[in-house]
Design a protein around this motif. Structure first.
Motif, short mmCIF file in Angstrom:
data_model
loop_
_atom_site.label_atom_id
_atom_site.label_comp_id
_atom_site.label_asym_id
_atom_site.label_seq_id
_atom_site.Cartn_x
_atom_site.Cartn_y
_atom_site.Cartn_z
N LEU A 1 21.56 41.07 43.06
CA LEU A 1 22.73 40.57 42.39
C LEU A 1 22.72 39.12 42.35
O LEU A 1 23.35 38.29 41.67
CB LEU A 1 24.20 40.97 43.06
N TYR A 2 22.32 38.30 43.56
CA TYR A 2 22.51 36.91 43.55
C TYR A 2 20.96 36.32 43.07
O TYR A 2 21.01 34.90 42.55
CB TYR A 2 22.35 36.40 44.97
N ASP A 3 19.81 36.91 43.03
CA ASP A 3 18.76 36.58 42.48
C ASP A 3 18.63 36.35 41.11
O ASP A 3 17.85 35.44 40.58
CB ASP A 3 17.60 37.40 43.13
N SER B 1 19.60 37.34 64.21
CA SER B 1 19.92 38.57 65.04
C SER B 1 18.75 39.84 64.51
O SER B 1 19.19 40.74 64.51
CB SER B 1 21.25 39.11 65.25
N ARG C 1 20.20 37.16 57.65
CA ARG C 1 21.37 37.82 58.24
C ARG C 1 22.06 38.99 57.21
O ARG C 1 22.62 39.81 57.94
CB ARG C 1 22.33 36.49 58.43
N PHE C 2 22.14 38.39 55.98
CA PHE C 2 22.79 39.62 55.00
C PHE C 2 21.93 41.00 55.29
O PHE C 2 22.65 41.98 55.20
CB PHE C 2 22.67 39.28 53.58
N ARG D 1 22.96 42.48 58.63
CA ARG D 1 24.21 42.90 58.38
C ARG D 1 24.31 44.35 57.75
O ARG D 1 24.83 45.54 58.26
CB ARG D 1 25.33 42.21 57.74
N SER D 2 23.62 44.39 56.55
CA SER D 2 23.83 45.59 55.64
C SER D 2 23.04 46.79 56.11
O SER D 2 23.50 47.81 56.08
CB SER D 2 23.60 45.08 54.40
N SER E 1 18.40 29.10 53.42
CA SER E 1 18.93 30.05 52.25
C SER E 1 18.16 31.33 53.03
O SER E 1 18.76 32.69 52.86
CB SER E 1 18.66 29.62 51.08
N VAL F 1 17.25 32.29 55.86
CA VAL F 1 18.21 32.68 57.12
C VAL F 1 19.38 33.40 56.57
O VAL F 1 19.60 34.76 57.26
CB VAL F 1 18.65 31.66 58.06
N HIS F 2 20.03 33.01 55.62
CA HIS F 2 20.98 33.88 54.94
C HIS F 2 20.40 35.18 54.53
O HIS F 2 21.39 36.09 54.70
CB HIS F 2 21.74 32.76 53.89
N ARG F 3 19.78 35.18 53.93
CA ARG F 3 19.12 36.55 53.39
C ARG F 3 18.96 37.47 54.58
O ARG F 3 19.33 38.67 54.42
CB ARG F 3 17.85 36.23 52.71
N LEU G 1 21.53 44.57 46.50
CA LEU G 1 22.62 43.73 46.51
C LEU G 1 21.99 42.28 46.56
O LEU G 1 22.72 41.40 45.91
CB LEU G 1 23.08 43.97 48.03
N LEU G 2 20.79 42.06 46.98
CA LEU G 2 20.16 40.72 47.18
C LEU G 2 20.04 40.24 45.51
O LEU G 2 20.06 39.21 45.34
CB LEU G 2 18.97 40.50 47.84
N GLN H 1 16.48 34.40 65.66
CA GLN H 1 17.42 34.00 66.66
C GLN H 1 18.96 33.97 65.68
O GLN H 1 19.76 34.69 66.19
CB GLN H 1 17.50 32.78 67.48
#
Lengths: 131, 131
Positions: A68-70, A11, A47-48, A51-52, A41, A43-45, A65-66, A8
DNA sequence: CCTTGACCTTCCAGTAGATGGAAGCCCTAT
DNA sequence: ATAGGGCTTCCATCTACTGGAAGGTCAAGG
């Protein structure tokens, strides 16, 4: 939080989220009953990813891209270079969407809503920026 | 013009162009020797397809968009409604790309290029717009 | 306590949108 | 005339999901 709550918020269908786990894009915890348990966190991934992916980046581009943060071991210079390259790509996509919007707007404007427009818009259909 | 010239102009592989013909998105002529022969307008369609596919529109959405130009029997009111709906979608995609760009810019900025940044950007990773 | 319904799990099959490779025809150029 | 590259079709494979079956889990109601 269980998978449908995460779905949910992100999305994304639960099926897709499980698939993303299969290919190691997200690693939720598990409850004692075997249910997946999603953190903020996670869920943030998700959503990212939603989106992408919806903007035309491939799974491997998203993975990059992920990362880069990890990746704590990646040199900052690499992160910077990759991020800047992606920014150029994003700018290009934005420009293309704006071209697409121009085309669609012209079409909508020229349609009086009652008759077929003359529409030589076909000429514009593919945008005018050479690459 | 033959398929590889069209491929060059449309930024699409020949394979993909043949596939688009299989699914009736483009209908090039044929030379006597059986070679496909692409007109300027075929190339326009292909460029349009390349552009909208790379921006995350599905094949069926692309087919719909192309039909706005093709279908002489469709009522203008329909064309207008569909075009306007797609414009909203395009606006949404532009906003999402701008969010993505913000995220990437922050990451690039915070990377000094020599050391790992503190990056609490993960918080921002998924954008902040509820849907 | 037991059932009902809505979750969750895994696994396997199918779809969408290409992409790769083989086998063979066409064209130009030496 | 033969070597090269481009073209054709066809079939297999790949990516990124998506659907469905078979079965476990959990909270609510009788």
């Amino acid at each position: 939080m269980n998978i449908s709550a995460a779905a949910q918020l992100a999305s994304l269908p639960p099926k897709t989220i499980r698939y993303y786990e299969d290919i190691d894009l997200v690693r939720p915890g598990r409850l004692d009953n075997g249910y997946r348990d999603y953190s903020e966190s996670d869920v943030h991934r998700l959503r990212f990813l939603q989106r992408s992916r919806s903007l035309g980046f491939t799974i491997e581009e998203c993975r990059l891209l992920l990362s880069l943060y990890d990746d704590d071991h990646r040199a900052s210079a690499d992160v910077k270079a990759i991020a800047n390259a992606k920014i150029l790509e994003v700018d290009r996509k934005i420009a293309e969407l704006q071209g697409l919007k121009t085309t669609l707007s012209a079409l909508a404007r020229d349609c009086h809503g009652d008759d077929r427009p003359e529409c030589p818009i076909m000429d514009d259909l593919a945008g005018h920026h050479e690459q």
